[in-house]
Design a protein around this motif. Structure first.
Motif, PDB file in Angstrom:
ATOM      1  N   ASP A  92      36.336  35.230  43.121  1.00 25.49           N
ATOM      2  CA  ASP A  92      35.448  36.197  42.498  1.00 25.49           C
ATOM      3  C   ASP A  92      35.387  37.452  43.359  1.00 25.49           C
ATOM      4  O   ASP A  92      34.496  37.600  44.184  1.00 25.49           O
ATOM      5  N   ILE A  93      36.389  38.308  43.208  1.00 26.54           N
ATOM      6  CA  ILE A  93      36.352  39.591  43.919  1.00 26.54           C
ATOM      7  C   ILE A  93      36.625  40.686  42.900  1.00 26.54           C
ATOM      8  O   ILE A  93      37.220  40.420  41.845  1.00 26.54           O
ATOM      9  N   PRO A  94      36.202  41.903  43.189  1.00 29.22           N
ATOM     10  CA  PRO A  94      36.443  42.987  42.221  1.00 29.22           C
ATOM     11  C   PRO A  94      37.941  43.152  41.958  1.00 29.22           C
ATOM     12  O   PRO A  94      38.751  43.040  42.883  1.00 29.22           O
ATOM     13  N   GLY A  95      38.291  43.377  40.703  1.00 29.68           N
ATOM     14  CA  GLY A  95      39.677  43.697  40.371  1.00 29.68           C
ATOM     15  C   GLY A  95      40.548  42.523  39.970  1.00 29.68           C
ATOM     16  O   GLY A  95      41.709  42.709  39.623  1.00 29.68           O
ATOM     17  N   VAL A  96      40.002  41.307  39.985  1.00 28.43           N
ATOM     18  CA  VAL A  96      40.860  40.159  39.645  1.00 28.43           C
ATOM     19  C   VAL A  96      41.301  40.176  38.181  1.00 28.43           C
ATOM     20  O   VAL A  96      42.232  39.463  37.817  1.00 28.43           O
ATOM     21  N   ASP A  97      40.624  40.980  37.353  1.00 24.55           N
ATOM     22  CA  ASP A  97      41.011  41.023  35.938  1.00 24.55           C
ATOM     23  C   ASP A  97      42.046  42.104  35.623  1.00 24.55           C
ATOM     24  O   ASP A  97      42.468  42.249  34.475  1.00 24.55           O
ATOM     25  N   LEU A  98      42.465  42.835  36.633  1.00 25.55           N
ATOM     26  CA  LEU A  98      43.463  43.888  36.389  1.00 25.55           C
ATOM     27  C   LEU A  98      44.786  43.287  35.923  1.00 25.55           C
ATOM     28  O   LEU A  98      45.109  42.147  36.248  1.00 25.55           O
ATOM     29  N   ASN A  99      45.558  44.081  35.177  1.00 30.61           N
ATOM     30  CA  ASN A  99      46.908  43.642  34.814  1.00 30.61           C
ATOM     31  C   ASN A  99      47.732  43.493  36.082  1.00 30.61           C
ATOM     32  O   ASN A  99      47.626  44.315  36.993  1.00 30.61           O
ATOM     33  N   GLY A 100      48.525  42.462  36.117  1.00 31.28           N
ATOM     34  CA  GLY A 100      49.382  42.256  37.293  1.00 31.28           C
ATOM     35  C   GLY A 100      48.768  41.329  38.323  1.00 31.28           C
ATOM     36  O   GLY A 100      49.338  41.131  39.383  1.00 31.28           O
ATOM     37  N   VAL A 101      47.594  40.760  37.998  1.00 35.31           N
ATOM     38  CA  VAL A 101      46.996  39.765  38.896  1.00 35.31           C
ATOM     39  C   VAL A 101      47.139  38.397  38.228  1.00 35.31           C
ATOM     40  O   VAL A 101      46.757  38.226  37.066  1.00 35.31           O
ATOM     41  N   PHE A 102      47.692  37.449  38.955  1.00 36.18           N
ATOM     42  CA  PHE A 102      48.012  36.157  38.345  1.00 36.18           C
ATOM     43  C   PHE A 102      47.549  34.978  39.188  1.00 36.18           C
ATOM     44  O   PHE A 102      47.464  35.066  40.410  1.00 36.18           O
ATOM     45  N   TYR A 103      47.310  33.888  38.506  1.00 46.37           N
ATOM     46  CA  TYR A 103      47.237  32.577  39.141  1.00 46.37           C
ATOM     47  C   TYR A 103      48.499  31.846  38.719  1.00 46.37           C
ATOM     48  O   TYR A 103      49.210  32.290  37.808  1.00 46.37           O
ATOM     49  N   LEU A 104      48.789  30.725  39.344  1.00 47.08           N
ATOM     50  CA  LEU A 104      49.995  29.995  38.948  1.00 47.08           C
ATOM     51  C   LEU A 104      49.687  28.514  38.807  1.00 47.08           C
ATOM     52  O   LEU A 104      49.424  27.815  39.786  1.00 47.08           O
ATOM     53  N   ARG A 105      49.685  28.065  37.560  1.00 51.70           N
ATOM     54  CA  ARG A 105      49.485  26.644  37.289  1.00 51.70           C
ATOM     55  C   ARG A 105      50.313  26.219  36.084  1.00 51.70           C
ATOM     56  O   ARG A 105      50.938  25.191  36.073  1.00 51.70           O
ATOM     57  N   LEU A 165      53.010  27.003  32.686  1.00 54.08           N
ATOM     58  CA  LEU A 165      54.263  27.654  32.340  1.00 54.08           C
ATOM     59  C   LEU A 165      54.041  29.106  31.946  1.00 54.08           C
ATOM     60  O   LEU A 165      54.779  29.993  32.350  1.00 54.08           O
ATOM     61  N   SER A 166      52.982  29.364  31.162  1.00 54.84           N
ATOM     62  CA  SER A 166      52.753  30.737  30.706  1.00 54.84           C
ATOM     63  C   SER A 166      52.443  31.646  31.895  1.00 54.84           C
ATOM     64  O   SER A 166      52.838  32.814  31.902  1.00 54.84           O
ATOM     65  N   ASN A 167      51.765  31.115  32.921  1.00 58.93           N
ATOM     66  CA  ASN A 167      51.518  31.920  34.129  1.00 58.93           C
ATOM     67  C   ASN A 167      52.842  32.344  34.742  1.00 58.93           C
ATOM     68  O   ASN A 167      53.047  33.507  35.091  1.00 58.93           O
ATOM     69  N   ALA A 168      53.738  31.364  34.901  1.00 53.30           N
ATOM     70  CA  ALA A 168      55.027  31.652  35.553  1.00 53.30           C
ATOM     71  C   ALA A 168      55.820  32.660  34.732  1.00 53.30           C
ATOM     72  O   ALA A 168      56.454  33.568  35.274  1.00 53.30           O
ATOM     73  N   GLN A 169      55.764  32.519  33.395  1.00 50.24           N
ATOM     74  CA  GLN A 169      56.496  33.466  32.544  1.00 50.24           C
ATOM     75  C   GLN A 169      55.954  34.879  32.709  1.00 50.24           C
ATOM     76  O   GLN A 169      56.713  35.842  32.752  1.00 50.24           O
TER      77      GLN A 169
END
Lengths: 106, 409
Positions: free
Chosen positions: B118-131, B133-137
């Motif tokens: 929970d930090i400012p900016g985590v919703d910006l485009n280009g910020v990802f988590y990886l769990r 298949l769609s994340n990896a894509q």
């Protein structure tokens, strides 16, 4: 499609037509062949897809890498014809291949 | 005669892909249906941060089983469906569209989800988590040669992702909030080894560096840290652990304590509801404590146990946990759990080579082995842990002495 025969330690035998390019491990999983566990999904990490290539076929399959040989040295009941089935891909040359499965992967 | 019994599996995971066909092999003749909120057949997750991300394997190559097997086994798969509640009194699973599905046996293979920060900016485009298949894509769309990638979290996922992206020519920086990488899972010596390798491969790892904000206008531009440092970024990937998906179980009143509690037969506190994989907590007889494991091995083995239990073939679960991590040309295989160690013995040249084994001991008892490009140390390490006889640290370190000679059997 090349035909591959899997023979269990108890002698039960199953024959399948496998698509070119799939590994012997995947072929076994896709056909519910008992005796291949394949925990790591084919990344040569776990040695739970150990099999024995029938003696008449051993010189037709690709050679094992050092990593595979190291893993094979520690499987239960290793033999000269031991291989990891994830490391052998089905080719036309392997049509008729016979693969024997060990009693246990552990 | 065909049975009318219904088995529903929630989640199309490693455990589900193992369980459903295993039920058929064990003789279950009733219906089997799998419910998943994703839109894919069960796939291998480990390659998402490795071969899939690096582009050397595609979706078809990471499916756990071919589509035909589900047809052959008559396993129904509902994709894009979310289970929202279990009505235990009526033995029904409730879906988000209001459907109520009757079950005789229900299996929860709901896995885990990423821990979010929970930090400012985590919703910006280009910020990802990886769990998933769609994340990896999605990550693949933002990465490529000379892209600047900042990875938040120096655990296995962060480091594997760094290695996979570096292979494609990205400029990768890993920020770790703790004093060192792999803090939770390895000895300092092993962490130092991975630090060296990543440096040799051109990845920058910065420890003690806490990200406090992600900046950018719609799209990510940089990561700001508590230290005042700022790292420019075309993409940010966050890998700071996972949380088990236990809500469905907890809301239904099943016992949950850092995982859905299951017994050695994979049964929850309701005898008709079973669970397997990352979402469960179980007692491990080898380590004599309660465990929640994040591993393929556990998912497969527990799912097999669950299938047996459902078919009235009770076989208790007792397995040595193992894990693996691929980074660059390094194949790390981990046998056992190191928690509680008080001594680490290194066998091999950890300082300059790319192959060694680290043995984690509690006095003379071997708890775990980290084997890097040393498959024999891994295989024999598993046997030595299970053998459970006192080991001499000097002998473990002595490369002239074959490890095999330490086996008593």
């Amino acid at each position: 499609m090349p035909t591959v025969t899997y023979i269990q330690a108890n002698g039960n035998s199953q024959e399948f037509d496998l698509e070119l390019g799939v590994s012997l491990m995947q072929g076994a999983l896709d056909n519910m062949v008992d005796g291949i566990v394949a925990e790591c999904g084919g990344s040569c990490s776990c040695a739970t897809c150990h099999c024995y290539i029938d003696e008449s076929w051993t010189d037709k399959v690709v050679a094992a890498t050092d990593m595979e040989n190291d893993l094979l040295a520690c499987v239960t009941d290793p033999k000269d014809n031991s291989r990891l089935s994830c490391q052998i891909k089905v080719t036309d040359d392997l049509d008729g291949l016979v693969v024997h499965l060990p009693e246990s992967q552990f | 005669m065909e049975s009318k019994a219904r088995c529903i599996i929630v989640g199309a995971s490693h455990a589900a892909a193992q369980l459903a066909p295993a039920l058929r092999q064990q003789g279950w003749t009733g219906s089997i249906s799998m419910i998943t909120d994703e839109y894919y057949l069960p796939y291998h997750r480990p390659p998402l941060s490795k071969d899939f991300l690096a582009g050397t394997k595609d979706l078809e190559q990471i499916l756990i089983r071919s589509p035909e097997i589900y047809r052959k086994c008559n396993i129904g798969i509902s994709m894009g469906a979310t289970a929202t509640a279990i009505d235990r009194a009526n033995k029904q699973l409730v879906l988000d569209d209001g459907q109520r599905l009757d079950y005789d046996k229900l299996v929860l293979t709901t896995g885990a989800r990423v821990r979010k920060i929970d930090i400012p900016g985590v919703d910006l485009n280009g910020v990802f988590y990886l769990r998933d298949l769609s994340n990896a894509q999605n990550i693949k769309k933002y990465t490529g040669a000379d892209k600047r990638i900042v990875i938040i979290g120096g655990g296995y996922i962060g480091l594997e992702t760094a290695a996979a992206l570096r292979k494609q020519g990205n400029q990768v920086t890993v920020l770790e909030a703790m004093p060192r990488i792999l803090q939770r899972v390895t000895a300092p010596e092993v962490a130092k080894f991975y630090g060296r390798i990543h440096a040799e491969e051109g990845v920058e790892i910065i420890a003690d560096e806490q990200a406090i904000a992600i900046t950018g206008d719609k799209k990510v531009a940089s990561v700001q840290c508590q230290s005042g440092n700022e790292y420019p970024a075309d993409a940010v990937i966050i890998g700071v652990g996972v949380i088990p998906n236990t809500e469905l179980a907890a809301q239904a009143g099943l016992l949950v304590d850092n995982g859905i509690l299951v017994d050695e037969y994979a049964r929850t506190s309701d005898k008709d509801i079973l669970a397997a994989g990352d979402c469960t907590s179980h007692y491990n007889p080898i380590y004599q404590r309660q465990l929640r494991l994040e591993s393929v091995q556990n998912a497969l083995d527990q799912a097999t146990v669950a299938a047996n239990t459902i078919c009235d073939n009770l076989k208790p679960y007792s397995a040595l946990p193992w894990f693996w991590s691929d980074q660059y040309d390094l194949k790390l295989q981990i046998a056992g759990l190191s928690q509680g160690y008080n001594n680490v013995v290194i066998r091999g040249d950890i300082k300059t080579s790319r192959s060694f084994a680290a043995f984690y001991l509690q006095d003379e008892k071997l708890l775990a082995v980290d084997a890097v490009n040393s498959p024999q140390a891994f295989m024999l390490g598993k046997k030595l842990i299970l053998q459970n006889t006192p080991l001499d640290p000097e002998q473990l370190a002595d490369e002239t002495l074959p490890l095999k000679s330490l086996l008593t059997g």
